[in-house]
Scaffold this active site. Sequence first.
Site, short mmCIF file in Angstrom:
data_model
loop_
_atom_site.label_atom_id
_atom_site.label_comp_id
_atom_site.label_asym_id
_atom_site.label_seq_id
_atom_site.Cartn_x
_atom_site.Cartn_y
_atom_site.Cartn_z
N ASP A 22 0.85 -1.19 0.00
CA ASP A 22 0.00 0.00 0.00
C ASP A 22 0.89 1.25 0.00
OD1 ASP A 22 -1.86 1.97 0.43
OD2 ASP A 22 -2.15 1.49 2.56
N ASN A 24 -0.15 4.47 -0.26
CA ASN A 24 -0.70 5.76 0.20
C ASN A 24 -1.45 5.68 1.53
OD1 ASN A 24 -2.91 4.38 -0.63
ND2 ASN A 24 -3.75 5.98 -1.96
N ASP A 26 -4.02 3.95 2.65
CA ASP A 26 -5.47 3.70 2.82
C ASP A 26 -5.75 2.24 3.18
OD1 ASP A 26 -5.03 2.42 0.46
OD2 ASP A 26 -6.54 3.52 -0.70
N ASP A 30 -1.83 -1.20 -3.95
CA ASP A 30 -2.16 -0.44 -5.17
C ASP A 30 -1.06 -0.54 -6.21
OD1 ASP A 30 -0.24 1.45 -4.06
OD2 ASP A 30 -1.88 2.01 -2.70
N ASP A 99 -5.10 -9.89 -15.50
CA ASP A 99 -6.20 -10.83 -15.30
C ASP A 99 -7.39 -10.39 -16.14
OD1 ASP A 99 -7.61 -12.91 -13.81
OD2 ASP A 99 -6.28 -12.43 -12.14
N ASP A 200 -9.51 -15.80 -16.50
CA ASP A 200 -10.26 -16.33 -15.36
C ASP A 200 -11.27 -17.38 -15.84
OD1 ASP A 200 -10.88 -15.74 -12.44
OD2 ASP A 200 -12.86 -15.41 -13.29
N GLU A 272 -7.44 -20.28 -16.77
CA GLU A 272 -7.80 -21.02 -15.56
C GLU A 272 -8.99 -21.90 -15.90
OE1 GLU A 272 -9.35 -20.17 -11.00
OE2 GLU A 272 -10.18 -19.11 -12.69
N HIS A 336 -4.05 -17.14 -5.17
CA HIS A 336 -4.86 -16.31 -4.27
C HIS A 336 -6.17 -16.99 -3.86
CE1 HIS A 336 -6.58 -15.70 -8.20
NE2 HIS A 336 -7.67 -15.26 -7.63
N ASP A 337 -6.42 -18.19 -4.36
CA ASP A 337 -7.68 -18.87 -4.07
C ASP A 337 -7.52 -20.05 -3.11
OD1 ASP A 337 -9.30 -17.29 -5.70
OD2 ASP A 337 -8.86 -18.49 -7.47
C1 GLC Z 1 -11.39 -17.42 -10.39
C2 GLC Z 1 -10.61 -16.47 -9.51
C3 GLC Z 1 -11.34 -16.31 -8.22
C4 GLC Z 1 -12.72 -15.75 -8.53
C5 GLC Z 1 -13.47 -16.59 -9.55
C6 GLC Z 1 -14.64 -15.86 -10.11
O1 GLC Z 1 -11.44 -18.69 -9.85
O2 GLC Z 1 -9.29 -16.91 -9.34
O3 GLC Z 1 -10.65 -15.50 -7.32
O4 GLC Z 1 -13.47 -15.68 -7.35
O5 GLC Z 1 -12.66 -16.94 -10.64
O6 GLC Z 1 -14.24 -14.82 -10.95
CA CA Z 2 -3.52 2.20 -1.22
#
Ligand code: GLC
Ligand code: CA
Length: 561
Positions: A22, A24, A26, A30, A99, A200, A272, A336-337
């Site tokens: 981050d 700034n 908040d 970013d 993405d 995605d 994905e 991240h999932d």
């Molecule tokens: C993909 C993303 C996930 C998101 C899902 C719906 O699996 O990695 O984070 O929630 O698609 O877009």
């Molecule tokens: Ca920020």
Amino acid sequence: MNYTKWWKQAVIYEIYLRSFYDSNGDGVGDLQGIIQKLDYIKDLGVDAIWVTPFYQSPLDDMGYDISDYCSILLEFGTMEDFERLVHESHRRGIKVVIDMVLNHTSDEHPWFVESRSSKTNPRRDWYVWHPGIKGDLPNNWQSAFQGSAWEYDELTGEYYLHQFSKKQPDLNWRNPQVREAMFDMIRFWLDKGVDGLRLDIINSLIEDGDFRDNIFIDNGLKIDYSKIYNNLDVAPEKIIDYTRNQPETYSIVRELRNKVIERYKDIFTVGEAYPCSPEVAGELAGEGKLDVCFHFDFLFLNKRDVRSFKEIISRWEGSIKDRGPGAWNCYYLSNHDMPRQVSVFGSEKYYKESAAMLAAFLLTLPGTIFMYQGEEIGMTDVKFNAIEHYRDIMCVNYYKRLVEEGVDLDTALSEAQKMSRDNARTPMQWSNEKHGGFTMGTPWLGVNENYRDINVRAQQGDTKSILSFYKTLIKLRKDYKTLVYGSYKPLLEEHQQVMAYIREDEHAKLLVILNMSEQMVNLQEPLDGTIDIRNTVLLIANTDQGNPFQLKPFEVRIYLV
Ligand code: GLC
Ligand code: CA
């Protein structure tokens, strides 16, 4: 062998933007924050970054619900920041992958607002609407985030499809206007100089035109689908699935390649797909299609399982020749999932050794490699003490459902803790300063308390740290392209604790030995009937060497044979 494509030999670093840095105060990571950390990324040695969505969004699914594809959510920055990020990355020789969420928009996207407004609106057909059957749901399709994939809309008295949250209506990809609008949007970003796209949930674009019920079968018997709460609950081989992996989706992918990707130079595409078998990957990726596909085979094991690891790699490597021209694999252990890799596949007792072992495993596999922010310092899962601290819609929904089913609150919380996507999303731990040095303000999601011990700064000066080990391995992968392009030959296939393989091409022969257990293991020589490790050169190890025939817990060795 085509050595010219940059992405084949790339290590790509996934950045979960909200939680990276981050700039700034908040509390939200970013684009400027990434720019400030580009030297760190460069120093790590990776070739590219993949940045999670930064577009306009009401953040119901943390940015995977987009309300304007061509503008940037203010808390992430501005278009100038994005252009600067591309420029500054390129200046350092780092490529930028973004993405692309094509399956659905936000329900706040102007297209959906119009589509929902009346049955005769010109954009009505841009989404998937259904009148329902006898006052009930159109069919049994399930959302990945719990419950029916259909939401009734009062205004026009029809249902719309959402394979994810009800704030993520599915676009109707059969409509040529939708395809053209989305292709234009992709061109908009490619014109800005991005080098690649992460698509995605690309295998969900099209659903069955006859809206047939999904069929769930276990041992030849139909499962009562009313007992199934989301479509990730059931193993893919038990579903006849009319919402994913449809042939028309495969032709759209080829159309995307022809009409858009091919018109640019060297654009990398990774799709994905869930579920994704080698057969599905063959449909989605290869010449004239996407470049590679993510599969979830490691992640869904949910535990360290040496035999399955071996079996998965052999299956994917073995399938390349059957998947047609251009087939290529990619591997990753975290994103991240999913929960953090050391928490799932490593060991608390041998925390550091197991983190290093996983690094060596990943970075000696063939193909394109993805790693996820924080993995390089061994970040772990978090355990927040109340559901209120969680932000992940999937985990919050899951908790609610357990409570509704009568599960006691403590158990519901501990179940939610285990599966929460927030495990991967807690802020990056940069230093032992407040909030791990992620922000000067209040972080949008709590920082893992262990930041005092596990952080970048503490590891930077330490040649024996997990971070240093990652850098050494990434460099080894650069020095020995054999690790990217060479053949993969498994050894000790029946062994329950040790994973070993040979990577070989005309330039080199490398032997990788990974003790994936908490036990000491004695090696039987010779390893595959020919290799005598006393006649090899040790390139890398994660412990001091003692007896060459004895592996310490989670010991890793990479030899030049
Ligand atoms: C993909 C993303 C996930 C998101 C899902 C719906 O699996 O990695 O984070 O929630 O698609 O877009
Ligand atoms: Ca920020």
